[in-house]
Design a protein around this motif. Sequence first.
Motif, PDB file in Angstrom:
ATOM      1  N   UNK A 195       1.855  -1.508   0.043  1.00  0.00           N
ATOM      2  CA  UNK A 195       1.711  -0.082   0.339  1.00  0.00           C
ATOM      3  C   UNK A 195       0.855   0.129   1.586  1.00  0.00           C
ATOM      4  N   UNK A 196      -0.159  -0.708   1.753  1.00  0.00           N
ATOM      5  CA  UNK A 196      -1.039  -0.578   2.922  1.00  0.00           C
ATOM      6  C   UNK A 196      -0.277  -0.865   4.213  1.00  0.00           C
ATOM      7  N   UNK A 197       0.730  -1.719   4.122  1.00  0.00           N
ATOM      8  CA  UNK A 197       1.488  -2.098   5.310  1.00  0.00           C
ATOM      9  C   UNK A 197       2.722  -1.228   5.527  1.00  0.00           C
ATOM     10  N   UNK A 198       3.064  -0.418   4.525  1.00  0.00           N
ATOM     11  CA  UNK A 198       4.274   0.392   4.606  1.00  0.00           C
ATOM     12  C   UNK A 198       3.982   1.761   5.193  1.00  0.00           C
ATOM     13  N   UNK A 199       4.900   2.255   5.989  1.00  0.00           N
ATOM     14  CA  UNK A 199       4.762   3.583   6.575  1.00  0.00           C
ATOM     15  C   UNK A 199       5.733   4.578   5.946  1.00  0.00           C
ATOM     16  N   UNK A 200       6.632   4.079   5.121  1.00  0.00           N
ATOM     17  CA  UNK A 200       7.626   4.949   4.508  1.00  0.00           C
ATOM     18  C   UNK A 200       7.194   5.453   3.145  1.00  0.00           C
ATOM     19  N   UNK A 201       8.089   6.190   2.493  1.00  0.00           N
ATOM     20  CA  UNK A 201       7.801   6.732   1.164  1.00  0.00           C
ATOM     21  C   UNK A 201       8.532   5.959   0.077  1.00  0.00           C
ATOM     22  N   UNK A 202       9.377   5.012   0.459  1.00  0.00           N
ATOM     23  CA  UNK A 202      10.118   4.246  -0.533  1.00  0.00           C
ATOM     24  C   UNK A 202       9.165   3.351  -1.322  1.00  0.00           C
ATOM     25  N   UNK A 203       9.463   3.134  -2.625  1.00  0.00           N
ATOM     26  CA  UNK A 203       8.622   2.239  -3.424  1.00  0.00           C
ATOM     27  C   UNK A 203       8.569   0.838  -2.824  1.00  0.00           C
ATOM     28  N   UNK A 204       7.429   0.196  -2.957  1.00  0.00           N
ATOM     29  CA  UNK A 204       7.300  -1.166  -2.431  1.00  0.00           C
ATOM     30  C   UNK A 204       7.989  -2.139  -3.376  1.00  0.00           C
ATOM     31  N   UNK A 205       8.353  -3.327  -2.897  1.00  0.00           N
ATOM     32  CA  UNK A 205       9.116  -4.268  -3.723  1.00  0.00           C
ATOM     33  C   UNK A 205       8.416  -4.717  -5.006  1.00  0.00           C
ATOM     34  N   UNK A 206       7.105  -4.880  -4.965  1.00  0.00           N
ATOM     35  CA  UNK A 206       6.419  -5.460  -6.118  1.00  0.00           C
ATOM     36  C   UNK A 206       6.438  -4.540  -7.331  1.00  0.00           C
ATOM     37  N   UNK A 207       6.036  -3.271  -7.148  1.00  0.00           N
ATOM     38  CA  UNK A 207       5.960  -2.313  -8.251  1.00  0.00           C
ATOM     39  C   UNK A 207       6.275  -0.916  -7.739  1.00  0.00           C
ATOM     40  N   UNK A 208       7.014  -0.142  -8.543  1.00  0.00           N
ATOM     41  CA  UNK A 208       7.242   1.254  -8.191  1.00  0.00           C
ATOM     42  C   UNK A 208       5.937   2.028  -8.313  1.00  0.00           C
ATOM     43  N   UNK A 209       5.218   1.789  -9.402  1.00  0.00           N
ATOM     44  CA  UNK A 209       3.925   2.425  -9.631  1.00  0.00           C
ATOM     45  C   UNK A 209       2.955   1.356 -10.108  1.00  0.00           C
ATOM     46  N   UNK A 210       1.768   1.769 -10.479  1.00  0.00           N
ATOM     47  CA  UNK A 210       0.784   0.797 -10.974  1.00  0.00           C
ATOM     48  C   UNK A 210       0.814   0.700 -12.492  1.00  0.00           C
ATOM     49  N   UNK A 211       1.967   0.913 -13.068  1.00  0.00           N
ATOM     50  CA  UNK A 211       2.084   0.809 -14.525  1.00  0.00           C
ATOM     51  C   UNK A 211       3.464   0.275 -14.886  1.00  0.00           C
ATOM     52  N   UNK A 212       3.575  -0.221 -16.084  1.00  0.00           N
ATOM     53  CA  UNK A 212       4.842  -0.676 -16.643  1.00  0.00           C
ATOM     54  C   UNK A 212       5.120   0.134 -17.904  1.00  0.00           C
ATOM     55  N   UNK A 213       6.397   0.242 -18.338  1.00  0.00           N
ATOM     56  CA  UNK A 213       7.546  -0.550 -17.913  1.00  0.00           C
ATOM     57  C   UNK A 213       8.246   0.017 -16.686  1.00  0.00           C
ATOM     58  N   UNK A 214       9.146  -0.798 -16.165  1.00  0.00           N
ATOM     59  CA  UNK A 214      10.106  -0.372 -15.158  1.00  0.00           C
ATOM     60  C   UNK A 214      11.502  -0.780 -15.634  1.00  0.00           C
ATOM     61  N   UNK A 215      12.451   0.102 -15.430  1.00  0.00           N
ATOM     62  CA  UNK A 215      13.841  -0.194 -15.760  1.00  0.00           C
ATOM     63  C   UNK A 215      14.648  -0.251 -14.467  1.00  0.00           C
ATOM     64  N   UNK A 216      15.297  -1.373 -14.224  1.00  0.00           N
ATOM     65  CA  UNK A 216      16.165  -1.515 -13.059  1.00  0.00           C
ATOM     66  C   UNK A 216      17.592  -1.197 -13.497  1.00  0.00           C
ATOM     67  N   UNK A 217      18.169  -0.161 -12.916  1.00  0.00           N
ATOM     68  CA  UNK A 217      19.520   0.255 -13.285  1.00  0.00           C
ATOM     69  C   UNK A 217      20.554  -0.720 -12.730  1.00  0.00           C
ATOM     70  N   UNK A 218      21.807  -0.651 -13.225  1.00  0.00           N
ATOM     71  CA  UNK A 218      22.839  -1.613 -12.808  1.00  0.00           C
ATOM     72  C   UNK A 218      23.102  -1.678 -11.307  1.00  0.00           C
ATOM     73  N   UNK A 219      22.731  -0.613 -10.550  1.00  0.00           N
ATOM     74  CA  UNK A 219      22.955  -0.687  -9.103  1.00  0.00           C
ATOM     75  C   UNK A 219      22.013  -1.666  -8.415  1.00  0.00           C
ATOM     76  N   UNK A 220      21.006  -2.158  -9.172  1.00  0.00           N
ATOM     77  CA  UNK A 220      20.079  -3.147  -8.648  1.00  0.00           C
ATOM     78  C   UNK A 220      19.009  -2.584  -7.738  1.00  0.00           C
ATOM     79  N   UNK A 221      19.069  -1.279  -7.451  1.00  0.00           N
ATOM     80  CA  UNK A 221      18.130  -0.663  -6.528  1.00  0.00           C
ATOM     81  C   UNK A 221      17.252   0.399  -7.184  1.00  0.00           C
ATOM     82  N   UNK A 222      17.837   1.166  -8.087  1.00  0.00           N
ATOM     83  CA  UNK A 222      17.099   2.254  -8.730  1.00  0.00           C
ATOM     84  C   UNK A 222      16.186   1.697  -9.805  1.00  0.00           C
ATOM     85  N   UNK A 223      14.888   1.906  -9.628  1.00  0.00           N
ATOM     86  CA  UNK A 223      13.886   1.410 -10.579  1.00  0.00           C
ATOM     87  C   UNK A 223      13.161   2.616 -11.174  1.00  0.00           C
ATOM     88  N   UNK A 224      13.245   2.728 -12.486  1.00  0.00           N
ATOM     89  CA  UNK A 224      12.754   3.906 -13.198  1.00  0.00           C
ATOM     90  C   UNK A 224      11.478   3.571 -13.950  1.00  0.00           C
TER      91      UNK A 224
END
Length: 220
Positions: A40-69
Amino acid sequence: GRCYAARVALFNAFGKEGWVDERIGQVQWKKLKEQATEQRAQSEGIDPVPALVSNSLPELILPDGETRVTQSHAIARWAARQKSGNTLYSLYPNALDHALLVDESMSLVDSMVGFAPKDADKEVRMNKRKEYADRNGSLGIGMAILESRLAKQGGGPFLLGQELSIGDLYLKKPLTDMILDKQFDGVPPEYLDKFPLIRKHTDAVAAHPLIEEYMKHYKN
């Protein structure tokens, strides 16, 4: 605890092979959060970073492989509404009044667990938790509401009578299981003696065929 309903609902909808249950240990969790912070410190965009969408779990990755809920409630409701060929039980009702009761129970459990006093000083915390668990405290009031919901269904065994829902799963875990396992500081197992229908409900959920089948494949 908070992921239990989502996991059971996913298993109910897709079976054991239709989804991946990836669990993360404390060491890996710490590394993931550190990695996400750096990204996040290195990112300038608003898209979620690869490691975690937020600082909590769970995360669900939908079948499109990109949408993480995120958010266990959202994931549990999504899974409970699935109507696949593998779905065993309907865990979220179509009737709006019944859905309202399920949603209420989930929110009540969240508030009863989440708002419990957490003062660092043990004596202060225990005194506040005694008040919290009293009939006029937030825990006591919430438990009384859920006990009354079960009573209106002729004693249950579930919140919607004979029909198991994700609301029942949330009531069992994290709430009543945490009390029975002596993990709810200041609230001993005998506290549930004041709420006999809730105590009976815990055993009924554990004995439900879906939960028995789930437990054959997963420890919790």
